[in-house]
Design a protein around this motif. Structure first.
Motif, PDB file in Angstrom:
ATOM      1  N   PHE A 258       0.861  -1.301  -0.167  1.00  0.00           N
ATOM      2  CA  PHE A 258      -0.030   0.059   0.035  1.00  0.00           C
ATOM      3  C   PHE A 258       0.922   1.307  -0.030  1.00  0.00           C
ATOM      4  O   PHE A 258       1.813   1.340   0.671  1.00  0.00           O
ATOM      5  N   LEU A 259       0.471   2.019  -0.783  1.00  0.00           N
ATOM      6  CA  LEU A 259       1.442   3.537  -0.946  1.00  0.00           C
ATOM      7  C   LEU A 259       0.265   4.616  -0.761  1.00  0.00           C
ATOM      8  O   LEU A 259      -0.578   4.556  -1.386  1.00  0.00           O
ATOM      9  N   ALA A 260       0.723   5.561   0.035  1.00  0.00           N
ATOM     10  CA  ALA A 260      -0.184   6.936  -0.027  1.00  0.00           C
ATOM     11  C   ALA A 260       0.663   8.093   0.326  1.00  0.00           C
ATOM     12  O   ALA A 260       1.630   7.826   1.196  1.00  0.00           O
ATOM     13  N   PRO A 261       0.241   9.306   0.141  1.00  0.00           N
ATOM     14  CA  PRO A 261       0.956  10.501   0.732  1.00  0.00           C
ATOM     15  C   PRO A 261       0.641  10.295   2.284  1.00  0.00           C
ATOM     16  O   PRO A 261      -0.186   9.855   2.915  1.00  0.00           O
TER      17      PRO A 261
ATOM     18  N   GLY B  91      -2.530   7.469   6.921  1.00  0.00           N
ATOM     19  CA  GLY B  91      -2.857   7.250   8.430  1.00  0.00           C
ATOM     20  C   GLY B  91      -4.483   6.797   8.115  1.00  0.00           C
ATOM     21  O   GLY B  91      -4.967   6.080   8.955  1.00  0.00           O
ATOM     22  N   ASP B  92      -5.055   7.682   7.233  1.00  0.00           N
ATOM     23  CA  ASP B  92      -6.736   7.424   6.960  1.00  0.00           C
ATOM     24  C   ASP B  92      -6.770   5.771   6.719  1.00  0.00           C
ATOM     25  O   ASP B  92      -7.920   5.389   6.999  1.00  0.00           O
ATOM     26  N   ALA B  93      -5.884   5.314   5.794  1.00  0.00           N
ATOM     27  CA  ALA B  93      -6.327   4.173   5.392  1.00  0.00           C
ATOM     28  C   ALA B  93      -5.829   3.014   6.237  1.00  0.00           C
ATOM     29  O   ALA B  93      -5.729   1.566   6.083  1.00  0.00           O
ATOM     30  N   ALA B  94      -4.837   3.263   7.064  1.00  0.00           N
ATOM     31  CA  ALA B  94      -3.840   2.236   7.797  1.00  0.00           C
ATOM     32  C   ALA B  94      -4.712   1.263   8.465  1.00  0.00           C
ATOM     33  O   ALA B  94      -4.343  -0.002   8.324  1.00  0.00           O
TER      34      ALA B  94
ATOM     35  N   ALA C  96      -6.568  -4.564   8.250  1.00  0.00           N
ATOM     36  CA  ALA C  96      -7.416  -5.742   8.230  1.00  0.00           C
ATOM     37  C   ALA C  96      -7.588  -6.234   6.829  1.00  0.00           C
ATOM     38  O   ALA C  96      -7.687  -7.596   7.047  1.00  0.00           O
ATOM     39  N   ILE C  97      -6.931  -5.708   6.009  1.00  0.00           N
ATOM     40  CA  ILE C  97      -6.739  -6.449   4.485  1.00  0.00           C
ATOM     41  C   ILE C  97      -5.856  -7.487   4.673  1.00  0.00           C
ATOM     42  O   ILE C  97      -5.912  -8.569   4.382  1.00  0.00           O
TER      43      ILE C  97
END
Lengths: 411, 197
Positions: B170-173, B179-182, B187-188
């Motif tokens: 997973f990669l995100a700014p 943090g929002d998706a962590a 869970a995934i």
């Protein structure tokens, strides 16, 4: 690949001789174009934008000591233009440097890694200063405008550059229409570089001007030919045909055509001139703190032929034997050709005899010994790694490897 | 002039081709990663695989807000010589998987693949044991920068099973989006179920 061909195709269309372009006078120091509507002011605006992108770029190497050192070398050869030039070191593993019309200068880490001494770096910077001083970019733009389709071609280069940048960043063509400003800026930089391809005549002029500046600054005149010769030799060892022929994206030879005549002219100019300052120790001391990062970055290109050629050249000069030896081993480990595992082990083993060998050398040796089913040597290497890096984040992993070795010996 | 016309034609054809590609829903619930395994999605994702031209065959890419803001790579299982990222230029080969990779080399493979996507200054940290379904695996974090200087964070889980490498990345700014998706990403990763097990 098709993006590269697209850009290359357009560049080819623009690469006719510059004979028809109006002559451009050498610029005066400290002079911005007075007329905001002039063609030169337009060029400054375009490169101002590229400079803003460079300042925010993730590729920017902002290390103050490295930047101060390179700027010092630049000023030593740029002299009267020193205050006009703003330097940015970029972490790009290719040999390149550019001086934009507005005084924005980029020096890529691939150049800093490849120069063997301060004099070689100084020559490249003096060469770029000459492009800047002679306003070669302005001449290129006038040439472009002389072409019937110049405006359309520039627009196409910008679009193609945008698409190529987007594709490399993992964004498909369909999302480019919605690309944000930052993406446009990234590719804009590459497009501007593509736009300002210099002719052979301009390159020869920049060589001569650069050589004169090099000698005037007291540097060794032989550095001019030697840096190009090393680069030609290294390209000759590339794993890729296009690089060996000098046509690969990112190659300095794309924007700075180089031929045997230019090399001979530089070598002839140096003949009979007294030897000057090489600055070997100063240069190695300035680059040493960045050597590991530069080499690691260079390996990402996965052109092991070139990287090995580069490392062998640097090793021949002496010094940094542990770091260079480790990355020599890394080349073989990553390349995985026939007998490369043995070559990697030999390189790592040689590196361990030097005081500056990275601790990872012993872990890599352990992993390779495991692959070669030499449990005894693997165990020694892993223990040596743990002794040297007791707080390593992968300590638990190495310990589990040791446990596996013990278990396999017990069965 | 002929070169310019050829270039314009190529660009136009490419844009038309890209326009035909579709993004499909990946709704809450089970998401099958090929025939290999499945994960549970706790929120609505979009399967953007079709528009991610640089992903290799057998690599799925999901996103919530668009691939520039968050992207989740799920590999079906890479075999010898397979890559996570497709090479688009011959002179820029991307890392390929080898079945005899050491654990350290599998981490390096993922980090170098992220670099091949165009991210800068990729660093891994917090290497720790992980469970990929019922298999022992590795988990680690990443940081990087986009070319335009945006800080990016990442989280990865990998495992080698039967000569194949399974990767969830997973990669995100770093700001907000990672943090929002962590919690959803954790869970995934914890929901992996290999088929036939």
């Amino acid at each position: 690949m098709r993006f590269a061909k697209l850009i290359a195709g357009v560049a080819l269309a623009l690469s006719a001789p510059l004979a028809s372009a109006a002559p451009v006078l050498e610029r005066q120091p400290h002079l911005r174009p007075p007329d905001a509507g002039s063609e030169e002011a337009g060029l400054w605006d375009a490169t101002d934008k590229a400079e803003r992108a460079a300042r925010a770029s993730g590729e920017l190497d902002a290390d103050p000591e490295l930047n101060a050192y390179v700027k010092h070398v630049l000023c030593r050869v740029a002299q009267e233009y020193c205050d006009d030039l703003r330097l940015y070191v970029m972490d790009r593993p290719f040999f390149n440097a550019t001086a934009a019309p507005n005084g924005y200068v980029e020096v890529w880490s691939g150049l800093l890694l490849r120069a063997r001494n301060e004099a070689e770096l100084a020559f490249v910077l003096a060469h770029e200063t000459t492009h800047f001083a002679r306003n070669h970019s302005l001449a290129a733009e006038r040439h472009l405008k002389d072409q019937a389709n110049g405006a359309m071609a520039l627009g196409l280069i910008l679009s193609a550059g945008m698409m190529a940048g987007g594709a490399y960043a993992g964004v498909s063509a369909s999302t480019i229409a919605n690309a944000n400003t930052s993406i446009i800026n990234i590719s804009y930089l590459g497009a501007v570089v593509s736009y300002f391809q210099f002719s052979r005549e301009q390159e020869a002029e920049a060589d001569q001007g650069g050589f004169d500046r090099l000698v005037a600054a007291g540097y060794d005149p032989n550095a001019a030919a030697s840096i190009w010769q090393h680069l030609i030799d290294e390209h000759g060892q590339s794993d890729f045909d296009a690089v060996r022929k000098g046509h690969a994206a990112g190659s300095i030879f794309n924007t700075h055509p180089l031929d045997g005549e230019r090399l001979s002219a530089l070598a002839a100019a140096a003949k009979g001139k007294p030897a000057g300052d090489l600055g070997v120790e100063r240069y190695r001391a300035a680059i040493r703190p960045h050597l590991t990062a530069f080499l690691r970055n260079d390996l990402l290109r996965r052109d092991f032929g070139e990287t090995l050629s580069l490392i062998d050249r640097l090793m021949a000069d002496g010094g940094d034997a542990g770091v260079l030896g480790f990355y020599r081993g890394e080349c073989f480990r990553l390349r995985r050709g026939p007998e490369d595992a043995d070559r990697a082990i030999k390189a790592y083993e040689a590196a361990t005899t030097a005081v500056d060998a990275p601790t990872e050398t012993w872990r890599e040796l352990g992993d390779l010994y495991v692959r070669q089913h030499d449990a005894t040597k693997a165990r020694v290497a892993y223990h040596a790694y743990l002794d040297r890096a007791p707080d390593a984040q992968d300590r638990w992993l190495v310990e589990s490897q040791l446990k596996k070795l013990d278990q396999s010996e017990g069965t | 002039m002929r070169n310019v016309i050829a270039a314009v034609t190529s660009a136009a054809a490419l844009l038309l081709l890209a326009g035909c590609m579709t993004v499909v829903d990946a709704p809450v619930g089970t998401y099958k990663v090929g025939e290999a395994y499945q994960v549970s999605l706790g929120r609505h994702w979009a399967d953007v695989s079709a528009i991610m031209l640089d992903r290799s065959h057998g690599v799925h890419v999901l996103s919530v807000d668009g691939p520039l803001l968050n992207r989740l790579y799920l590999s079906e299982g890479l075999g010898a010589g397979d890559s996570l990222v497709k090479s688009t230029v011959k002179e820029k080969p991307t890392p390929t998987y080898k079945t005899d990779f050491s654990p350290t080399e599998t981490v390096e493979f993922v980090a170098d693949s992220v670099a091949a996507l165009g991210y800068q200054k990729v660093e891994t940290s917090h290497l720790r044991p992980g469970r990929f379904g019922n298999e022992d695996g590795l988990r680690f974090d990443l940081v990087a920068k986009t070319t335009d200087g945006l800080d990016v964070s990442g989280s990865a889980m990998i495992a080698q099973k039967g000569g194949r490498l399974y990767v969830i990345l997973f990669l995100a700014p770093t700001e907000h989006f990672f943090g929002d998706a962590a919690p959803e990403i954790d869970a995934i990763m914890n929901s992996v179920q290999f088929h036939g097990v």
